[in-house]
Design a protein around this motif. Structure first.
Motif, mmCIF file in Angstrom:
data_model
loop_
_atom_site.group_PDB
_atom_site.id
_atom_site.type_symbol
_atom_site.label_atom_id
_atom_site.label_comp_id
_atom_site.label_asym_id
_atom_site.label_seq_id
_atom_site.Cartn_x
_atom_site.Cartn_y
_atom_site.Cartn_z
ATOM 1 N N PHE A 1 46.099 79.626 68.374
ATOM 2 C CA PHE A 1 45.141 79.261 67.323
ATOM 3 C C PHE A 1 45.861 78.868 66.040
ATOM 4 N N LEU A 2 46.836 79.680 65.623
ATOM 5 C CA LEU A 2 47.546 79.378 64.382
ATOM 6 C C LEU A 2 48.359 78.091 64.502
ATOM 7 N N SER A 3 48.949 77.870 65.664
ATOM 8 C CA SER A 3 49.707 76.635 65.859
ATOM 9 C C SER A 3 48.793 75.422 65.774
ATOM 10 N N ALA A 4 47.638 75.494 66.428
ATOM 11 C CA ALA A 4 46.675 74.391 66.370
ATOM 12 C C ALA A 4 46.172 74.195 64.956
ATOM 13 N N PHE A 6 47.612 74.938 61.960
ATOM 14 C CA PHE A 6 48.539 74.477 60.930
ATOM 15 C C PHE A 6 49.385 73.273 61.342
ATOM 16 N N TYR A 7 49.492 72.992 62.644
ATOM 17 C CA TYR A 7 50.373 71.918 63.066
ATOM 18 C C TYR A 7 49.646 70.702 63.622
ATOM 19 N N LEU A 8 48.394 70.858 64.006
ATOM 20 C CA LEU A 8 47.630 69.701 64.463
ATOM 21 C C LEU A 8 46.976 69.011 63.277
ATOM 22 N N PRO A 9 46.826 67.686 63.334
ATOM 23 C CA PRO A 9 46.057 67.005 62.293
ATOM 24 C C PRO A 9 44.580 67.388 62.385
ATOM 25 N N VAL A 10 43.803 66.949 61.417
ATOM 26 C CA VAL A 10 42.385 67.297 61.365
ATOM 27 C C VAL A 10 41.683 66.956 62.673
ATOM 28 N N GLN A 11 41.942 65.742 63.177
ATOM 29 C CA GLN A 11 41.296 65.309 64.415
ATOM 30 C C GLN A 11 41.763 66.144 65.608
ATOM 31 N N GLY A 12 43.049 66.495 65.615
ATOM 32 C CA GLY A 12 43.575 67.313 66.696
ATOM 33 C C GLY A 12 42.955 68.697 66.702
ATOM 34 N N PHE A 13 42.782 69.268 65.519
ATOM 35 C CA PHE A 13 42.155 70.583 65.467
ATOM 36 C C PHE A 13 40.688 70.497 65.879
ATOM 37 N N ALA A 14 40.028 69.400 65.540
ATOM 38 C CA ALA A 14 38.631 69.219 65.968
ATOM 39 C C ALA A 14 38.540 69.215 67.489
ATOM 40 N N LEU A 15 39.509 68.577 68.157
ATOM 41 C CA LEU A 15 39.520 68.579 69.621
ATOM 42 C C LEU A 15 39.814 69.968 70.168
ATOM 43 N N PHE A 16 40.727 70.677 69.521
ATOM 44 C CA PHE A 16 41.019 72.057 69.933
ATOM 45 C C PHE A 16 39.773 72.930 69.805
ATOM 46 N N ALA A 17 39.077 72.810 68.668
ATOM 47 C CA ALA A 17 37.856 73.595 68.461
ATOM 48 C C ALA A 17 36.789 73.207 69.477
ATOM 49 N N ALA A 18 36.729 71.923 69.814
ATOM 50 C CA ALA A 18 35.755 71.479 70.814
ATOM 51 C C ALA A 18 36.043 72.121 72.172
#
Length: 262
Positions: A1-4, A6-18
């Motif tokens: 979770f922390l890696s996603a 702080f290291y993923l861009p906004v769009q990448g984190f949106a995909l992770f959350a999805a």
């Protein structure tokens, strides 16, 4: 979770959350009363389509997010939780309104989709990763403060028909813990103390509702855990139930306050 985070861009984190939300959808389909694989798969697809539509409406993958679209979806999400409070308060009598499988499936949409919208909105702000960490901290402080206050002073049950272990003393202990969190943030970071309080306090108050709602649906369904994906902990929903209510409240308070990560 922390890696996603702080290291993923906004769009990448949106995909992770999805992805997390879709796992939650798989579990909620069973809570709804649809245990067959094809039924659960269909429900996951439905949630995925709704997330895709919301992503395009709010502009997750655009250069400039649509604040008005975010506001509309967050209002729907927070409006749902206001209504959910009445359902929890009225349980078990309220089950006549939501006990049918299709209605529980609809409840899941109102729980899961605004959660994703909220996390996507908050992450898109300046210092968005730290703000999401603050949501997690508020929920953790509410849980920890509630646990210790409940163990030490708990006498008056909060809603025994839904969650026999929760007490009013524990609930107030969680709120007190977050008042302390607000004070510490103000002392360390400076700024407007009332601004911190205006965002953290409603988030803390609402977070317990997410836990109670899932407990209510599980009790109605006759199961202990939402899933088995996390050995010893149950399902994803068992870990993020408080966040499903806290995140929309935090995001809407952030939007209404104009603080926006400042």
């Amino acid at each position: 979770f922390l890696s996603a985070l702080f290291y993923l861009p906004v769009q990448g984190f949106a995909l992770f959350a999805a992805a997390v939300v879709l796992i939650g959808a798989w579990e909620w389909s069973n809570l709804s009363g649809y245990p067959r694989v094809w039924q659960r798969s269909l429900y996951v697809v439905l949630v995925g389509v709704l997330l895709w539509l919301c992503a395009h409406w709010v502009g997750v993958f655009a250069q400039q997010p649509e604040t008005d679209a975010y506001r509309s979806l967050l209002l729907i999400g927070c409006g749902w939780w206001a209504f959910a409070l009445l359902l929890v308060q009225g349980y078990p009598s309220s089950a006549i309104l939501w006990g049918a499988a299709p209605l529980r499936a609809l409840m899941g949409l109102l729980v899961l989709v605004p959660t994703w919208v909220a996390f996507s909105f908050v992450r898109s702000q300046d210092n968005g990763a730290w703000l999401i960490l603050l949501i997690v901290a508020v929920v953790a402080f509410a849980d920890i403060g509630g646990y210790f206050a409940g163990r030490a002073f708990g006498k008056h049950k909060l809603k025994p028909a839904v969650s026999p272990g929760k007490t009013w003393e524990g609930f107030l202990g969680g709120v007190l813990a977050n008042l302390v969190l607000s004070l510490v943030l103000w002392l360390v970071l400076g700024g407007n103390y009332w601004g911190y309080l205006a965002i953290i306090l409603p988030t803390s108050l609402v977070s317990v509702l997410g836990d109670l709602l899932e407990s209510m649906v599980k009790r109605h369904r006759g199961i202990k855990d939402s899933g088995v994906i996390l050995p010893g902990h149950g399902g994803v929903l068992d870990r993020v139930d408080s966040l499903t209510a806290a995140a929309p409240a935090f995001a809407l308070a952030l939007l209404a306050s104009g603080w926006m990560g400042g």
